[in-house]
Design an enzyme around this catalytic site. Structure first.
Site, PDB file in Angstrom:
ATOM      1  N   ALA A 201      -0.006   5.194   1.392  1.00 15.49           N
ATOM      2  CA  ALA A 201      -0.108   6.009   2.609  1.00 15.49           C
ATOM      3  C   ALA A 201      -0.208   5.135   3.849  1.00 15.49           C
ATOM      4  O   ALA A 201      -1.027   4.219   3.926  1.00 15.49           O
ATOM      5  CB  ALA A 201      -1.319   6.934   2.530  1.00 15.49           C
TER       6      ALA A 201
ATOM      7  N   ASP B 208       0.863  -1.172   0.000  1.00 13.85           N
ATOM      8  CA  ASP B 208       0.000   0.000   0.000  1.00 13.85           C
ATOM      9  C   ASP B 208       0.909   1.233   0.000  1.00 13.85           C
ATOM     10  O   ASP B 208       2.131   1.118   0.169  1.00 13.85           O
ATOM     11  CB  ASP B 208      -0.884  -0.031   1.244  1.00 13.85           C
TER      12      ASP B 208
ATOM     13  N   ASP C 134      -1.633  -1.179   5.804  1.00 18.22           N
ATOM     14  CA  ASP C 134      -1.930  -0.682   7.156  1.00 18.22           C
ATOM     15  C   ASP C 134      -3.421  -0.647   7.450  1.00 18.22           C
ATOM     16  O   ASP C 134      -3.825  -0.197   8.529  1.00 18.22           O
ATOM     17  CB  ASP C 134      -1.340   0.721   7.343  1.00 18.22           C
TER      18      ASP C 134
ATOM     19  N   LYS D 271     -11.834   5.824  -3.151  1.00 14.72           N
ATOM     20  CA  LYS D 271     -12.212   7.112  -2.570  1.00 14.72           C
ATOM     21  C   LYS D 271     -13.687   7.443  -2.777  1.00 14.72           C
ATOM     22  O   LYS D 271     -14.300   8.099  -1.932  1.00 14.72           O
ATOM     23  CB  LYS D 271     -11.325   8.228  -3.144  1.00 14.72           C
TER      24      LYS D 271
END
Length: 278
Positions: free
Chosen positions: A22, A20, A195, A61
């Site tokens: 960010a 990933d 994460d 998003k």
């Protein structure tokens, strides 16, 4: 009729890691999406908290915005401001503005996590691992981000964004497209590093090994400088909470940062040599 059948057993090593962006390799604390969505909802006259932004983190998003609009507290504030609940059209209007808003906050909030470029270099040099990447960002956003990352020493071998597949996390589509781009198989030779719980779920759906990133990720939600100044006991509590969330999602391993990954690769290679699968 034969009483037995024989199937191939992979006993090779890890061939690829799919990271990933960010919270995993850059933007410790995952602030670019948080600041972007807070700005967009502020423009609608409906302020939202960091915690509300972080709840759906890891999905495309467009879906992320839809899920924020579905939160009861956000709906209550929206109704108080506009007289009605947010509609799919409202969510789509907010999403249409997200590209420009993200590009405004990206440069100052997407620096590489300390040590990660060196760790990636080690994975390539010492383990022969190919580097894939996946993200809920769109191609336009990643085009900007990868230039900045390259200047800091990070250049994956494959870039996959959520708009390049039918659906992003938690489906395995971005993992599979990375495997195609990298020409890597079988899936047990792949490690998904993320994460978010959505990223871990995507790895499980794909059938690969999954490694959760606790300390620099979304669920601790702090920059590296903030973590250095935080009370150690309070910081450890936040990290442990992140670990629990990632383990609950099904992660095979959970580590503090991507810099801890080489030791995990050693463990996975040991299991693969025994013919074990995730």
């Amino acid at each position: 009729m034969e009483e037995h059948r024989y199937v191939p057993i992979y006993r090779g090593r890890v061939q690829a890691c799919i990271f990933d962006w960010a919270g995993t390799v850059c933007d410790a604390g995952v602030f670019s999406p948080v600041l972007t969505f807070q700005k967009l909802f502020e423009q609608e006259g409906v302020p939202i908290t960091k915690e509300e932004v972080r709840k759906p983190m890891g999905v495309h998003k467009r879906i992320h915005i839809q899920r924020i609009c579905e939160l009861p507290a956000v709906q209550a504030r929206w109704k108080a401001k506009h007289g009605s609940l947010p509609t799919p059209a409202d969510a789509e209007r907010i999403y249409s503005k997200s590209l420009d808003a993200t590009l405004e906050v990206l440069p100052a909030n997407s620096k590489m996590i300390r040590g990660v470029p060196d760790t990636i270099a080690k994975l390539r040099a010492d383990y022969g691992i190919k580097i894939g990447s996946s993200t809920g960002y769109t191609s336009e956003i990643l085009d900007k981000l990868k230039v900045q990352a390259a200047k800091e020493g990070y250049q994956p071998d494959s870039y996959v964004t959520s708009d390049l597949v039918p659906s992003g996390r938690p489906t395995p589509s971005m993992i599979f497209l990375n495997m195609v781009n990298l020409n890597v198989y079988p899936v047990q030779a792949v490690v998904k590093v993320d994460d978010t719980t959505g990223g871990i779920e995507a790895g499980l759906h794909a059938g690969c090994w999954t490694v959760g990133i606790a300390k620099t990720g979304n669920y601790v939600g702090m920059t590296e400088d903030e973590m250095a100044k935080e009370n150690p006991e309070l910081l450890q509590e936040k990290i442990e909470n992140a670990r629990k969330l990632l383990y609950k999602a099904g992660a095979h391993f959970v580590i503090d940062t991507t810099n801890d990954l080489p030791d995990v690769i050693d463990q996975i290679n040991t299991r693969l040599a025994l013919g074990l699968k995730p």
